[in-house]
Motif scaffolding. Sequence first.
Motif, PDB file in Angstrom:
ATOM      1  N   UNK A  26       8.290  40.952  62.724  1.00 36.57           N
ATOM      2  CA  UNK A  26       7.867  40.206  61.542  1.00 36.57           C
ATOM      3  C   UNK A  26       8.928  40.320  60.460  1.00 36.57           C
ATOM      4  N   UNK A  27       9.328  39.200  59.907  1.00 42.79           N
ATOM      5  CA  UNK A  27      10.365  39.227  58.872  1.00 42.79           C
ATOM      6  C   UNK A  27       9.772  38.797  57.534  1.00 42.79           C
ATOM      7  N   UNK A  28      10.007  39.622  56.510  1.00 41.06           N
ATOM      8  CA  UNK A  28       9.637  39.236  55.139  1.00 41.06           C
ATOM      9  C   UNK A  28      10.872  38.613  54.515  1.00 41.06           C
ATOM     10  N   UNK A  29      10.721  37.387  54.039  1.00 40.16           N
ATOM     11  CA  UNK A  29      11.890  36.735  53.466  1.00 40.16           C
ATOM     12  C   UNK A  29      11.495  36.108  52.143  1.00 40.16           C
ATOM     13  N   UNK A  30      12.458  35.974  51.266  1.00 37.56           N
ATOM     14  CA  UNK A  30      12.166  35.380  49.960  1.00 37.56           C
ATOM     15  C   UNK A  30      13.314  35.658  49.020  1.00 37.56           C
ATOM     16  N   UNK A  31      13.348  34.984  47.890  1.00 36.97           N
ATOM     17  CA  UNK A  31      14.434  35.216  46.944  1.00 36.97           C
ATOM     18  C   UNK A  31      14.322  36.610  46.335  1.00 36.97           C
ATOM     19  N   UNK A  32      15.379  37.099  45.676  1.00 38.48           N
ATOM     20  CA  UNK A  32      15.304  38.455  45.143  1.00 38.48           C
ATOM     21  C   UNK A  32      14.227  38.527  44.068  1.00 38.48           C
ATOM     22  N   UNK A  33      13.539  39.664  44.039  1.00 37.38           N
ATOM     23  CA  UNK A  33      12.457  39.849  43.084  1.00 37.38           C
ATOM     24  C   UNK A  33      11.131  39.270  43.545  1.00 37.38           C
ATOM     25  N   UNK A  34      11.050  38.830  44.810  1.00 33.13           N
ATOM     26  CA  UNK A  34       9.809  38.211  45.272  1.00 33.13           C
ATOM     27  C   UNK A  34       8.795  39.250  45.724  1.00 33.13           C
ATOM     28  N   UNK A  35       9.208  40.509  45.832  1.00 31.96           N
ATOM     29  CA  UNK A  35       8.275  41.568  46.222  1.00 31.96           C
ATOM     30  C   UNK A  35       8.359  41.968  47.681  1.00 31.96           C
ATOM     31  N   UNK A  37       7.510  36.162  63.710  1.00 32.64           N
ATOM     32  CA  UNK A  37       6.689  35.677  62.617  1.00 32.64           C
ATOM     33  C   UNK A  37       7.439  35.876  61.315  1.00 32.64           C
ATOM     34  N   UNK A  38       7.491  34.832  60.503  1.00 32.12           N
ATOM     35  CA  UNK A  38       8.157  34.945  59.204  1.00 32.12           C
ATOM     36  C   UNK A  38       7.102  34.895  58.107  1.00 32.12           C
ATOM     37  N   UNK A  39       7.262  35.778  57.124  1.00 29.50           N
ATOM     38  CA  UNK A  39       6.387  35.754  55.953  1.00 29.50           C
ATOM     39  C   UNK A  39       7.271  35.375  54.771  1.00 29.50           C
ATOM     40  N   UNK A  40       7.024  34.216  54.186  1.00 27.80           N
ATOM     41  CA  UNK A  40       7.831  33.795  53.036  1.00 27.80           C
ATOM     42  C   UNK A  40       7.093  34.208  51.767  1.00 27.80           C
ATOM     43  N   UNK A  41       7.792  34.954  50.921  1.00 27.76           N
ATOM     44  CA  UNK A  41       7.178  35.433  49.678  1.00 27.76           C
ATOM     45  C   UNK A  41       7.867  34.818  48.471  1.00 27.76           C
ATOM     46  N   UNK A  87      13.312  26.558  50.980  1.00 24.38           N
ATOM     47  CA  UNK A  87      13.869  27.901  51.210  1.00 24.38           C
ATOM     48  C   UNK A  87      14.393  28.044  52.633  1.00 24.38           C
ATOM     49  N   UNK A  88      13.661  27.460  53.581  1.00 22.64           N
ATOM     50  CA  UNK A  88      14.083  27.548  54.982  1.00 22.64           C
ATOM     51  C   UNK A  88      14.927  26.317  55.313  1.00 22.64           C
ATOM     52  N   UNK A  89      16.077  26.559  55.884  1.00 24.54           N
ATOM     53  CA  UNK A  89      16.987  25.453  56.202  1.00 24.54           C
ATOM     54  C   UNK A  89      18.152  25.449  55.232  1.00 24.54           C
ATOM     55  N   UNK A  90      19.332  25.169  55.741  1.00 26.03           N
ATOM     56  CA  UNK A  90      20.502  25.162  54.876  1.00 26.03           C
ATOM     57  C   UNK A  90      21.446  24.055  55.315  1.00 26.03           C
ATOM     58  N   UNK A  91      21.906  23.170  54.453  1.00 26.77           N
ATOM     59  CA  UNK A  91      21.504  23.054  53.042  1.00 26.77           C
ATOM     60  C   UNK A  91      20.013  22.740  52.927  1.00 26.77           C
ATOM     61  N   UNK A  92      19.475  22.947  51.724  1.00 25.20           N
ATOM     62  CA  UNK A  92      18.028  22.818  51.574  1.00 25.20           C
ATOM     63  C   UNK A  92      17.551  21.366  51.732  1.00 25.20           C
ATOM     64  N   UNK A  93      16.249  21.263  52.005  1.00 24.80           N
ATOM     65  CA  UNK A  93      15.651  19.944  52.201  1.00 24.80           C
ATOM     66  C   UNK A  93      15.765  19.089  50.929  1.00 24.80           C
TER      67      UNK A  93
END
Lengths: 342, 282
Positions: free
Chosen positions: A32-41, A203-207, A233-239
Motif C-alpha cells: 500500500x502506498x500513501x502518496x500526496x503533496x508535502x504536508x498532506x499527512x 493499492x494507492x491512498x491519495x491524501x 496528481x496522478x499522471x505526468x504531465x498532469x491532466x
Amino acid sequence: MANVRLTNLNKNYGSVEVLKNIDLEIKSGEFCVFVGPSGCGKSTLLRSIAGLEDVTSGDVHIGDDRVNDMRPKDRGISMVFQSYALFPHKTVYENIAYGLRIAKVPKKELEEKVAEAARALKLEPLLQRKPANLSGGQRQRVAIGRSIVRNPRVFLFDEPLSNLDAALRVTMRTEIGQLHSRLDATMIYVTHDQVEAMTLADKIVVLRDGIIEQVGTPVDLYERPDNTFVAQFIGSPKMNLFTSEDLTEKGKKCLPDADTLLGMRPEHMRVSDMKNGLVALTPTHSENLGEYFLAYFESATGEEVIAKLYEKSVPDADGKVYLETIKSRLHRFNKETGLRVA
Amino acid sequence: MGPGVILTLLFIVTPFVLSIFLSFTNQRLVPNLNIPTEFIGFRNYERVLGRPDFWNAFGNTGLFVALIVPIQGAIALGVAMLINSKLPMRNLFRGVFFIPTVMTMVVVSVIWAVLFRIDGFFNQFLDLLSFGMLGPVDWLTNEMTAMGSLILLSAWQGFPFQMVIYLAGLQAINPELYEAAKVEGSTSWQTFRHVTFPSLRNTHVFIVIATTILGFKLFTQVNLLTQGGPQGVTETVVQLIYQNGFQQGKVGFASALSVVFFLTVLLISIAQRYFLTNEETK
C-alpha cells in the motif's frame, strides 16, 4: 504478516488537524502506498501506525490487536527511514543485528538471520564496513536488512528512496518490489513520487490536507480518478481540464451541461482538425524530447494546456491547433465540487 | 602580515619564546644589582626535576585532572540531555545552568568557602543525613577532603561550558536514529549507550582535551581557598609557578617550571587526540 485497519483516525497538533477521520483497511500481504503533496499527512499517518506519533482519536489495528497504546517495538512493525537511520559507529553486521540483540535472540539464531538477510540483499562482502563507507544504495539495503531480520508483521517505509539519485532510485524501486513478492509481506510505503506509487503499489491512498481523496489500484486512479485533485496528481504531465468555453462545438457535445469540466490526459491527445477537434488551442511553444513532443498551448480561458504529441502540430488557417481524444479517454468532473461525473 | 599574525606574534609567540629564554637564566622579578642576570644553562631544569614539591604538585594536578574530566563531563552531559529534552521552560533552564560559568572563579570561591565552613551548608547537610553521628568536617583543611572539595566546586563552576558544547552535539544527532532505536525496541539506557553516547564521539574528544587543558591550569580556587595546603595535598603546578615567580621573585626558575609544564600538557593533549580520534577510524 497481518492486515492493518485504521478507524476514524484523527491527529491534531494543537489546533491544527493533520489527519481527519481516516478510515482505511490494508489487507494482509498488500503493498500500500500513501502518496500526496508535502504536508498532506502521509508521513504522520505512517508514523501513527508505527507508534512514533500518538493519535488524537480513533483506532489503529494491526492484525487482531488494537495497538494504540502499544509501544512501537510491541506492534510487530519495522521501519525504513528516509535518512536510513543507520547507527554510524556500528558495522553493517551490528546494524542489522541490533534489534535482535536488544530482543536477546540466541546467538546462533541471530547469526543465521543476519547471514540470510545479508545474502538476500547482497550485503555479504560489506558486513564489516561502517555506514560511512557505503554508497547510498548499499545503506538503503542495510536499512532494509535491519527491518527484515525481525520478521515484522508490517513493513513501513518512509520515503526510502528520496535521498538517492535518479538511476539508483529505479534500481532500488525494483528491488523493493522484488522483496515484496519474495516475502509476501504487508508493506506500507510513503512517497511523494507518483512513479514509485504507480509501479510498486497494489493499492494507492491519495491524501490531501489530512483527508483521503481516493483509495484504489494504480489503474483505477489513472483511469477513473474520483476528483480533479487525484486526476491531476496522478499522471505526468498532469491532466488538462477544460471548461465549456474552451471547447469547440463538437467538444461541447461531450459535456452534459456547462457546470462540468472535461478532462483529457496529455498522452491521450492527438492532433485533429477544425471539424473533428474537441478543443481549439493557441500554441505557445513545444519541447522535442526525441520520442515525442511536449506541446504547450493556451486555452480560450487562458489556462496552460500540455499535450504529448508524436508529430509536430501545425496550426490551422485560424492559427489554432485542434486536438481530440477518443471518447473512452474523456473524464468529466463537476466544476463546483471537483467530483467525477459518471 | 595581517593583524591576526601581528597580534599572535605579539601576545602569544613572544611571551612564550621569552619564557623559554628566561628559563635558561637566573632572572629575578625585581632586579638585584648584586646578582646580575646571567645564562645558567639547564640548572633551572635540573632544580625543577630534582625538587619533591614539583613532583608533589605535578601528582596533585594529575589527580585533579583525572577526576575532574570524567566528573565534570558526566555532569555536563547529564544536564545537557536534561535541557535538550522537552521540558517546560527549558530555555529558562538553559540560561540558569549557564550562570556558574559566567561568574568569576573568585566569586565562586567566596560562595563555596561559606558553604564549606564548619557551620556551613555541607556540614549541616551531613549532620542531617547522619542524624548528628558524623561531622562537622573542616572540608578545606582536612587532608582527606580538601582535594575532593576543590574538585566539586571546580566541576560546578566549569560544567556549563561543556554542557553547551554537549547540547550542540546532542542537537546535531539525527532524530531518526532515536526513532529507529525505538522501533527496534531499545530501552532508554540502550538508546543512550548505542545512539547518544557514540554519536557524540567528536564532542567527547573535544571535551576531554579542553577539560584536561583547563584542569591543568588549576590555580585560582587553590590560591584563594587552600594555598596548596593542608600538607601540600592541593599544591598544583601553577600555584607553584606563582609562588616561585611572583612571591619569591625567581622568574627564571618559574619559567623553567612553565616550560616543563607546557610540554607535559602538550604531550598529553596530543596523545589524547591521537588515541581518541584513531579509535574512530578503526
